[in-house]
Design a protein around this motif. Structure first.
Motif, PDB file in Angstrom:
ATOM      1  N   THR A 291       2.872   2.348   2.275  1.00  7.97           N
ATOM      2  CA  THR A 291       2.865   2.996   3.596  1.00  7.97           C
ATOM      3  C   THR A 291       4.172   2.802   4.335  1.00  7.97           C
ATOM      4  OG1 THR A 291       1.954   1.007   4.637  1.00  7.97           O
ATOM      5  CG2 THR A 291       0.379   2.644   3.796  1.00  7.97           C
TER       6      THR A 291
ATOM      7  N   PRO B 268      -5.837   1.608  -6.768  1.00  6.11           N
ATOM      8  CA  PRO B 268      -5.992   0.912  -5.487  1.00  6.11           C
ATOM      9  C   PRO B 268      -6.862  -0.331  -5.610  1.00  6.11           C
ATOM     10  CG  PRO B 268      -6.185   3.266  -5.189  1.00  6.11           C
ATOM     11  CD  PRO B 268      -6.105   3.032  -6.676  1.00  6.11           C
TER      12      PRO B 268
ATOM     13  N   PHE C 260       0.814  -1.216   0.000  1.00  6.73           N
ATOM     14  CA  PHE C 260       0.000   0.000   0.000  1.00  6.73           C
ATOM     15  C   PHE C 260       0.852   1.272   0.000  1.00  6.73           C
ATOM     16  CE2 PHE C 260      -2.477  -3.347   2.121  1.00  6.73           C
ATOM     17  CZ  PHE C 260      -3.554  -3.406   1.261  1.00  6.73           C
TER      18      PHE C 260
END
Length: 298
Positions: A29, A126, A27
């Motif tokens: 992150t 996404p 993702f």
């Protein structure tokens, strides 16, 4: 959050398999996912043995494995599967620190055109990814001699003769395939939509001419191989037609050889001895629609 220019999931659609590479920073992150939390397809296939030092996890599977599905369109064979991320629960059952994700994956193989089979990287959005690759299939339909050993040199027949036809498909490294003939139409001119016309195979694989009286028309058992199909039809001509030519057009289709014959994929002949429709493969139930005309469309 700005997406990384390097996609988190890449897919290579190859001749008989697909390879999926997943960044552990799925993702973007900075918090990597665990390899054990990733799986491929509804069969939950695990990745290859992961290397803890690598930043990627890799899956390799045959096109028909891991619960993938196949859709056959007039132009393409489309294999569909998905990458699943299923995070393990945290120590506290009242809270969730990650949400599951699903990345749809597709591999497209054209049925007619000859296009480069180079891999195409998906555009990352996404939780979604689509990849296409290309491959060629070659279909043929030939008149065969009485022993089915070679192609017949003459295309002339007398009434009372049998036309022996063999349909084949060849491919370049594709997964094993099984060939079917959905429909064959005879016309007096080279236009399959013209009149008069006689569909002697119809309803998605029913050799309806075998239902007529005093014919020996039938699919020939066993197949020489899954990607070939033989059938014989008693010679005929159109009533009142003074011409000496018939034009035959057939619609050929394939399914994975590992897929069992079903009402969509069948080759059925009528047995006059039993008075019932008989399948070349599978159970008699798949031919039950040949008389009712309610066969599902492939």
């Amino acid at each position: 959050r700005a997406l990384s220019p390097r996609p988190a999931v890449t897919v290579r659609c190859q001749e008989g398999q697909l390879a999926v590479t997943v960044s552990k920073d799925l993702f973007g992150t900075g918090r990597p996912v665990r390899a054990a939390e990733l799986s491929l397809g509804t069969a939950s296939c695990p990745p290859l043995s992961p290397n803890p030092a690598q930043a990627f996890v890799t899956f390799v599977a045959a096109l028909h494995e891991c619960g993938s599905t196949l859709q056959v369109t007039p132009d393409s064979l489309i294999y569909r599967t998905a990458l699943f991320y299923k995070p393990t629960r945290s120590g506290n059952p009242l809270i969730v620190r990650a949400t599951p994700a699903e990345v749809p994956i597709e591999c497209h193989y054209p049925r007619r055109s000859n296009v480069s089979s180079g891999a195409v990287h998906p555009t990352w959005a996404p939780f979604r990814s689509t990849v296409a690759a290309e491959e060629r299939l070659r279909f043929s339909l030939r008149l065969m001699d009485d022993e089915w050993s070679k192609e017949r040199l003459s295309n002339g027949f007398q009434l009372g003769d049998s036309l022996r036809l063999q349909a084949d498909v060849t491919s370049e490294g594709h997964i094993p395939l099984r060939l079917f003939v959905d429909q064959c139409v005879a016309t007096a001119i080279p236009d399959r939509g013209s009149f008069p016309r006689y569909a002697f195979i119809d309803r998605g694989g029913c050799l309806v001419d075998s239902r007529a009286e005093d014919t020996a028309s039938a699919f020939v058992s066993p197949r020489p191989r899954p990607e070939s199909l033989r059938f014989q039809v008693d010679a005929f001509k159109f009533a009142g037609d003074v011409g000496n030519l018939l034009y035959i057009s057939c619609h050929l289709r394939v399914s994975p050889a590992a897929e069992a014959p079903n009402p969509w994929n069948k080759a059925c002949s009528f047995s006059k001895a039993s008075g019932l429709w008989a399948p070349l493969e599978g159970t008699a139930a798949i031919c039950s629609c040949c008389d009712t005309g309610s066969c599902p469309s492939p």
